[in-house]
Design a protein around this motif. Structure first.
Motif, short mmCIF file in Angstrom:
data_model
loop_
_atom_site.label_atom_id
_atom_site.label_comp_id
_atom_site.label_asym_id
_atom_site.label_seq_id
_atom_site.Cartn_x
_atom_site.Cartn_y
_atom_site.Cartn_z
N GLU A 23 -32.35 22.34 15.89
CA GLU A 23 -32.82 23.59 16.50
C GLU A 23 -32.33 23.72 17.95
N ARG A 24 -32.47 22.65 18.70
CA ARG A 24 -32.05 22.70 20.11
C ARG A 24 -30.53 22.80 20.22
N GLY A 25 -29.86 22.08 19.34
CA GLY A 25 -28.40 22.13 19.38
C GLY A 25 -27.88 23.52 19.09
N GLN A 35 -37.98 27.03 13.92
CA GLN A 35 -38.68 26.21 12.93
C GLN A 35 -37.72 25.54 11.94
N VAL A 36 -36.77 24.84 12.50
CA VAL A 36 -35.81 24.12 11.64
C VAL A 36 -36.46 22.84 11.12
N GLY B 39 -28.18 14.39 -0.82
CA GLY B 39 -27.73 15.42 0.10
C GLY B 39 -28.80 15.76 1.13
N LYS B 40 -28.53 16.80 1.88
CA LYS B 40 -29.44 17.21 2.94
C LYS B 40 -29.94 18.63 2.67
N VAL B 41 -31.13 18.89 3.15
CA VAL B 41 -31.67 20.25 3.13
C VAL B 41 -32.02 20.62 4.56
N VAL B 42 -31.69 21.83 4.93
CA VAL B 42 -32.11 22.33 6.23
C VAL B 42 -32.77 23.69 6.00
N ALA B 79 -42.93 30.26 3.45
CA ALA B 79 -42.75 28.99 2.76
C ALA B 79 -42.11 27.93 3.65
N ALA B 80 -41.36 28.39 4.65
CA ALA B 80 -40.65 27.42 5.46
C ALA B 80 -40.90 27.71 6.92
N PRO B 81 -40.89 26.66 7.63
CA PRO B 81 -40.94 25.28 7.14
C PRO B 81 -42.38 24.78 7.24
#
Lengths: 81, 81
Positions: A23-25, A35-36, B39-42, B79-81
């Motif tokens: 988020e900051r990046g 709200q990442v 994997g990743k979730v963002v 729903a997020a986050p």
């Protein structure tokens, strides 16, 4: 043979340091995001697949039930991985 | 204000060491799983949300387009986050 995708996220309220870093990046780069939250995905195929088996795997090994929640969805076997 | 979930996975054929570790670990514990991929979730909220903006963020910062693919889905803002 069934394929599942597990999405593991930190529970609301649990500090998400990677999410804050993203988020900051992004904010420093000029992108307005809020709200990442960062989580994990695990896709797997179970030869004798049962959703209950996946839930057990998550609760015991992939996630930390104290601080994480997970959702399990079945995906087309050809889609993963 | 729109919420998006980005799922980032290694492309097929790219070595997924964490996936292999999970697969071997679960196998050693007696769980029969195959083709595990990690994997990743963002998840993020964009105040002036556009899917194109999320795609740009992914391509430039969150993912490595050489070795990773990503999917973007809009999720309910609550729903997020």
């Amino acid at each position: 043979m069934r394929a599942f995708r597990v999405t593991i996220m930190l529970k609301p309220g649990v500090l998400d340091a990677p999410g804050q870093a993203v988020e900051r990046g992004l904010d420093a780069l000029g992108y307005r995001v809020e709200q990442v939250r960062v989580g994990k995905v695990v896709e797997m195929i179970l030869p004798e697949g049962e959703r209950a088996g996946v839930d057990e795997i998550c609760a015991r090994f992939l996630a930390n039930p104290l601080i994480e929640t997970w959702t399990i969805e079945e995906i087309p076997a050809g889609a993963a991985p």
